[in-house]
Design an enzyme around this catalytic site. Structure first.
Site, PDB file in Angstrom:
ATOM      1  N   ARG A   1      44.123  36.352  50.920  1.00  0.00           N
ATOM      2  CA  ARG A   1      42.727  36.448  51.355  1.00  0.00           C
ATOM      3  C   ARG A   1      42.452  35.429  52.442  1.00  0.00           C
ATOM      4  O   ARG A   1      42.695  34.251  52.257  1.00  0.00           O
ATOM      5  CB  ARG A   1      41.790  36.158  50.183  1.00  0.00           C
ATOM      6  CG  ARG A   1      41.616  37.369  49.348  1.00  0.00           C
ATOM      7  CD  ARG A   1      40.398  37.269  48.483  1.00  0.00           C
ATOM      8  NE  ARG A   1      40.598  38.228  47.411  1.00  0.00           N
ATOM      9  CZ  ARG A   1      40.022  38.153  46.232  1.00  0.00           C
ATOM     10  NH1 ARG A   1      39.191  37.170  45.969  1.00  0.00           N
ATOM     11  NH2 ARG A   1      40.251  39.077  45.321  1.00  0.00           N
TER      12      ARG A   1
ATOM     13  N   HIS B   1      34.666  40.352  45.749  1.00  0.00           N
ATOM     14  CA  HIS B   1      33.221  40.113  45.805  1.00  0.00           C
ATOM     15  C   HIS B   1      32.827  39.226  46.978  1.00  0.00           C
ATOM     16  O   HIS B   1      31.655  38.863  47.102  1.00  0.00           O
ATOM     17  CB  HIS B   1      32.781  39.471  44.492  1.00  0.00           C
ATOM     18  CG  HIS B   1      33.670  38.321  44.117  1.00  0.00           C
ATOM     19  ND1 HIS B   1      34.922  38.521  43.577  1.00  0.00           N
ATOM     20  CD2 HIS B   1      33.519  36.997  44.262  1.00  0.00           C
ATOM     21  CE1 HIS B   1      35.499  37.345  43.391  1.00  0.00           C
ATOM     22  NE2 HIS B   1      34.671  36.394  43.798  1.00  0.00           N
TER      23      HIS B   1
ATOM     24  N   ASP C   1      31.112  45.189  42.045  1.00  0.00           N
ATOM     25  CA  ASP C   1      31.342  44.321  43.205  1.00  0.00           C
ATOM     26  C   ASP C   1      31.984  45.050  44.387  1.00  0.00           C
ATOM     27  O   ASP C   1      32.118  46.269  44.378  1.00  0.00           O
ATOM     28  CB  ASP C   1      32.171  43.094  42.802  1.00  0.00           C
ATOM     29  CG  ASP C   1      33.631  43.449  42.547  1.00  0.00           C
ATOM     30  OD1 ASP C   1      33.883  44.602  42.178  1.00  0.00           O
ATOM     31  OD2 ASP C   1      34.501  42.570  42.736  1.00  0.00           O
TER      32      ASP C   1
ATOM     33  N   ASP D   1      34.966  45.608  45.570  1.00  0.00           N
ATOM     34  CA  ASP D   1      36.079  46.539  45.365  1.00  0.00           C
ATOM     35  C   ASP D   1      35.982  47.289  44.044  1.00  0.00           C
ATOM     36  O   ASP D   1      36.923  47.972  43.642  1.00  0.00           O
ATOM     37  CB  ASP D   1      37.426  45.809  45.476  1.00  0.00           C
ATOM     38  CG  ASP D   1      37.588  44.750  44.404  1.00  0.00           C
ATOM     39  OD1 ASP D   1      36.575  44.197  43.944  1.00  0.00           O
ATOM     40  OD2 ASP D   1      38.743  44.479  44.012  1.00  0.00           O
TER      41      ASP D   1
ATOM     42  N   ARG E   1      34.461  44.503  39.154  1.00  0.00           N
ATOM     43  CA  ARG E   1      33.571  43.703  38.286  1.00  0.00           C
ATOM     44  C   ARG E   1      32.359  44.529  37.872  1.00  0.00           C
ATOM     45  O   ARG E   1      32.014  45.512  38.536  1.00  0.00           O
ATOM     46  CB  ARG E   1      33.079  42.457  39.012  1.00  0.00           C
ATOM     47  CG  ARG E   1      34.154  41.438  39.280  1.00  0.00           C
ATOM     48  CD  ARG E   1      33.566  40.160  39.860  1.00  0.00           C
ATOM     49  NE  ARG E   1      34.606  39.142  39.990  1.00  0.00           N
ATOM     50  CZ  ARG E   1      34.393  37.871  40.226  1.00  0.00           C
ATOM     51  NH1 ARG E   1      33.150  37.430  40.363  1.00  0.00           N
ATOM     52  NH2 ARG E   1      35.392  37.013  40.319  1.00  0.00           N
TER      53      ARG E   1
ATOM     54  N   THR F   1      42.669  31.977  32.565  1.00  0.00           N
ATOM     55  CA  THR F   1      41.825  32.723  33.496  1.00  0.00           C
ATOM     56  C   THR F   1      42.684  33.480  34.508  1.00  0.00           C
ATOM     57  O   THR F   1      43.694  32.963  34.964  1.00  0.00           O
ATOM     58  CB  THR F   1      40.897  31.734  34.219  1.00  0.00           C
ATOM     59  OG1 THR F   1      40.029  31.182  33.242  1.00  0.00           O
ATOM     60  CG2 THR F   1      40.090  32.405  35.300  1.00  0.00           C
TER      61      THR F   1
ATOM     62  N   GLU G   1      36.844  39.022  30.890  1.00  0.00           N
ATOM     63  CA  GLU G   1      36.606  37.649  31.309  1.00  0.00           C
ATOM     64  C   GLU G   1      35.105  37.415  31.399  1.00  0.00           C
ATOM     65  O   GLU G   1      34.348  38.356  31.673  1.00  0.00           O
ATOM     66  CB  GLU G   1      37.207  37.398  32.686  1.00  0.00           C
ATOM     67  CG  GLU G   1      38.706  37.477  32.725  1.00  0.00           C
ATOM     68  CD  GLU G   1      39.249  36.949  34.055  1.00  0.00           C
ATOM     69  OE1 GLU G   1      39.811  35.863  34.052  1.00  0.00           O
ATOM     70  OE2 GLU G   1      39.079  37.634  35.082  1.00  0.00           O
TER      71      GLU G   1
ATOM     72  N   SER H   1      33.645  36.151  33.739  1.00  0.00           N
ATOM     73  CA  SER H   1      33.238  36.287  35.135  1.00  0.00           C
ATOM     74  C   SER H   1      33.008  37.759  35.524  1.00  0.00           C
ATOM     75  O   SER H   1      33.350  38.177  36.619  1.00  0.00           O
ATOM     76  CB  SER H   1      34.302  35.664  36.026  1.00  0.00           C
ATOM     77  OG  SER H   1      35.573  36.218  35.723  1.00  0.00           O
TER      78      SER H   1
ATOM     79  N   LYS I   1      40.804  45.251  36.303  1.00  0.00           N
ATOM     80  CA  LYS I   1      39.514  45.364  35.639  1.00  0.00           C
ATOM     81  C   LYS I   1      38.770  46.526  36.287  1.00  0.00           C
ATOM     82  O   LYS I   1      39.112  46.951  37.390  1.00  0.00           O
ATOM     83  CB  LYS I   1      38.742  44.060  35.687  1.00  0.00           C
ATOM     84  CG  LYS I   1      38.628  43.409  37.027  1.00  0.00           C
ATOM     85  CD  LYS I   1      38.108  41.975  36.876  1.00  0.00           C
ATOM     86  CE  LYS I   1      38.202  41.221  38.172  1.00  0.00           C
ATOM     87  NZ  LYS I   1      38.695  39.852  38.018  1.00  0.00           N
TER      88      LYS I   1
END
Ligand code: G1P
Ligand code: ZN
Length: 543
Positions: free
Chosen positions: A22, A114, A277, A279, A282, A344, A363, A365, A376
Site C-alpha cells: 500500500r 478503507h 468499506d 473494498d 468491513r 490481530t 475482529e 475493527s 472478511k
C-alpha cells in the site's frame, strides 16, 4: 503483438504487509514501480504455464491503469487466462469467492481497503492464493526478496483490453474473460441465506439503509439488496463507486459513516442500517437508534447461526482476534465449541478455516467473516443479520438486549492515540512490561488484576509462534485492558487501548459504554502512565 523485456532498477520499498503493498498513488506512478512489483509476484508464485488468474479491484483512482498493465504482464509471463471483473471491479470478498469457485491458481486484488482514494491518496495491490486468501508470509517475503533484486520485467506490447463488456478476448496467447463482478458472489450469498425470508421481511415494511460509501459494494448491494431481495429503490445509498469515494473516508464506523449514522439516529429512522468499506470487506451494523459493536455482532451471529440455512448444521468453532471482546467466547462455551484467540490481522483465521477448525471469525475493527471465502466479508455480515432478523421477527435492538440478558454484556471501547512519537509509544509499552510483576494481584476499587502478559500465539495448525502481539491486563471478573501498537498506521506510532468490562447484571445493561468503562479507563491511564509519557490528555479517536 510482441513480448518486450524491459530493463529496470529495483525499488527498495516494496515490502508487502499483511494487506499487500500500500502506497500513495504517486509512488505507484513512478516509472516501472507497479511493473516491478507485479513481476516480483509472478516470479515468486511458481504458477504453471497456462495458469488462470483472477483480477479486480475496488475501483479507486489508478485501478483501470493498473489492470491494463497487469493484464499485459500476465500475457507476457505465460498465464493462459485472466478472469477480470467488468470495469476492473471486484470487491475483496468477491475476488476470494471467484478464485475459489473457478479454482484458479490465484488472484490479484487492487485495493487500499478503507483508506481514501484519489490522485494523491492511497492505492494497493495484493496477491491471493488458490484458497482465496491473502498470500502467506513465505510468499510475501519471497515477493519482497525478488523486488529488491529485479533487473527486468516482461510485458506484451498490445492495445488496451476493453473491460466494460462481458466476454472473452485474446491478449497475445492469453484469454481475458470479463466477468460480471457480482453474479458469482450473489449466487454464493443465495446459497447461504434464506432470501425468501428476507424478501418477505422487506415486503412487510421493514426499512433498511445500506451505505456503500461510494465504494465497491455499491453494485453488489444494489443487485442483492434492491434487485434480488426487493428492498425499495434508494435503500442503498452512495451506491455509485467513485474513484475518490466522493472525497470521503470509506470506513464504516460511527465517525466516517456519519451520513448513515445521522439517518439511523434521526426522527424517521429505518429499522436496519449498515455500511461497508472501500473494498467491501468491513461492515457496521445499526438498528433504529442503536449501534451493534463488532465484537457483539460476532457473538450474535454465532449464537443465531443455526437460523441461517448455510450454517444450520452448527459451527465447528469461532475465532476472534485477541483485542476483540470475549463476548464470542461465552457463546462458544454455551455451544460447547472451541473459540480461538488469534493475533490481530486476518491471516491467522485462514489457517484455522482451511483446517476445518472454525466456521465464523471476527475482529473488533469491523471485520467479520466465515469459511465461505477467505477474506472478511461486509455484505455477507449484513445479510446474516437480515436473515436473523427475518427468522426472529425482532428488532436489532431487542435481539441484542436478549443476547446480553442471556450471556452477560461485554462493555467495550477502543481508544486510539494516533501520530505519537515512536519513542513515547514504545516507552508506554515497555513501562507496562516492566510493571507486570507489581500489577499482578493489585486491587483497584472493584477490579482486581489477575494476570498481565504479552500475548503470544502458537498457530494450532502449523505450529508457528507469533510473539509480542499486545499487552493484556486481565481482571478476575473477566474484564480486560489491552495495549497494542498498530501495524497499519502511516505517521509515527498509533497506540490502541482496548477496554472491556464484563457485566452479568441485566439491570446495568442499559448503561452507556463510556460510563460503564469509566473505572477501567482510569486504571488504564494510571498503570500505563500514558498521559505523562505521551503528553496526550485525550485519545484521537474513541470507538
Ligand atoms: C487494523 C485493525 C485490524 C485489521 C487491520 C487490517 O490493524 O486493528 O483488526 O486486521 O487494520 O484491516 P492495526 O492498525 O490495529 O494494526
Ligand atoms: Zn477493507
Amino acid at each position: 503483438m510482441s513480448i518486450r523485456t524491459v530493463s529496470t532498477q529495483p525499488y527498495a520499498d516494496q515490502k508487502p504487509g499483511t494487506s499487500g503493498l500500500r502506497k500513495k498513488v504517486p509512488v505507484f506512478q513512478q516509472p516501472h514501480y507497479l511493473e516491478n512489483f507485479v513481476q516480483s509476484i509472478f516470479d515468486s508464485i511458481n504458477a504453471p504455464q497456462g495458469a488462470t488468474l483472477v483480477l479486480g479491484g475496488d475501483g479507486r483512482f489508478y485501478n483501470r491503469t493498473a489492470i491494463q498493465i497487469i493484464l499485459k504482464m500476465a500475457a507476457a509471463n505465460g498465464f493462459g487466462k485472466v478472469l477480470v471483473g467488468r470495469g476492473g471491479i471486484l470487491s475483496t470478498p468477491a475476488a476470494s469467492c471467484v478464485i475459489r469457485k473457478h479454482k484458479t491458481f490465484g488472484g490479484i486484488i487492487l485495493s487500499a481497503s478503507h483508506n481514501p482514494g484519489g490522485p494523491k491518496e492511497d492505492f494497493g495491490i495484493k496477491y491471493n492464493s488458490g484458497n482465496g486468501g491473502p498470500a502467506t508470509e513465505t510468499v510475501t517475503e519471497a515477493i519482497f526478496a525478488k523486488s529488491k533484486a529485479l533487473s527486468s520485467y516482461k510485458i506484451l506490447d498490445a492495445a488496451d483490453v476493453a473491460l466494460d463488456m462481458l466476454g472473452i478476448s485474446a491478449l497475445g496467447d492469453m484469454q481475458v474473460q470479463v466477468i460480471d463482478p457480482v453474479s458469482d458472489y450473489a449466487e454464493l450469498m443465495e446459497s447461504l441465506f434464506d432470501f425468501a425470508a428476507i424478501r418477505a421481511l422487506l415486503k412487510s415494511g421493514f426499512k433498511i439503509k445500506f451505505d456503500a460509501m461510494h465504494a465497491v459494494n455499491g453494485p453488489y448491494a444494489k443487485d442483492i439488496i434492491e434487485n434480488r431481495l426487493g428492498a425499495t429503490t434508494g435503500s442503498v445509498m452512495n451506491a455509485v463507486p467513485l474513484e475518490d469515494f466522493g472525497g470521503g473516508h470509506p470506513d464504516p464506523n460511527l465517525t466516517y459513516a456519519h451520513d448513515l449514522v445521522e439517518i439511523m439516529y434521526g426522527d424517521d429512522a429505518p429499522d436496519f442500517g449498515a455500511a461497508s468499506d472501500g473494498d467491501g470487506d468491513r461492515n457496521m451494523i445499526l438498528g433504529k437508534h442503536f449501534f451493534v459493536t463488532p465484537s457483539d455482532s460476532l457473538a450474535l451471529l454465532a449464537a443465531n447461526a443455526t437460523l441461517v440455512p448455510g450454517y444450520k448444521q452448527g459451527l465447528a468453532g469461532i475465532a476472534r482476534s485477541m483485542p476483540t471482546s470475549a463476548a464470542a467466547d461465552r457463546v462458544a462455551l454455551a455451544l460447547n465449541i472451541p473459540c480461538y484467540e488469534t493475533p490481530t490481522g486476518w491471516k491467522f483465521f485462514g489457517n484455522l478455516m482451511d483446517a476445518g477448525k472454525v466456521t465464523l471469525c471476527g475482529e473488533e475493527s469491523f471485520g467479520t467473516g466465515s469459511n465461505h471465502v477467505r477474506e472478511k466479508d461486509g455484505l455477507w455480515a449484513v445479510l446474516f443479520w437480515l436473515n436473523i432478523v427475518a427468522a426472529r421477527k425482532q428488532s436489532v435492538e431487542s435481539i441484542t438486549r436478549e443476547h446480553w440478558a442471556k450471556y452477560g454484556r461485554n462493555f467495550y471501547s477502543r481508544y486510539d492515540y494516533e501520530g505519537l512519537p515512536t519513542e513515547a509509544a514504545n516507552g508506554v509499552m515497555s513501562h507496562l512490561r516492566d510493571s507486570f510483576g507489581a500489577l499482578a494481584g493489585k486491587q483497584f476499587g472493584k477490579y482486581t488484576i489477575k494476570t498481565c502478559d504479552d500475548f503470544s500465539y502458537t498457530d494450532p495448525v502449523d505450529g508457528s509462534v507469533s510473539k509480542n502481539q499486545g499487552i493484556r491486563i486481565l481482571f478476575s471478573d473477566g474484564s480486560r485492558i489491552i495495549f497494542r501498537l498498530s501495524g497499519t498506521g502511516t505517521e509515527g506510532a498509533t497506540l490502541r487501548v482496548y477496554l472491556e468490562a464484563f457485566e452479568a447484571d441485566t439491570a446495568r445493561h442499559h448503561l452507556d459504554a463510556q460510563a460503564a468503562l469509566k473505572e477501567l479507563i482510569s486504571i488504564a491511564l494510571r498503570v500505563s502512565e500514558l498521559q505523562s509519557r505521551t503528553g496526550r490528555d485525550k485519545p484521537t479517536v474513541i470507538t
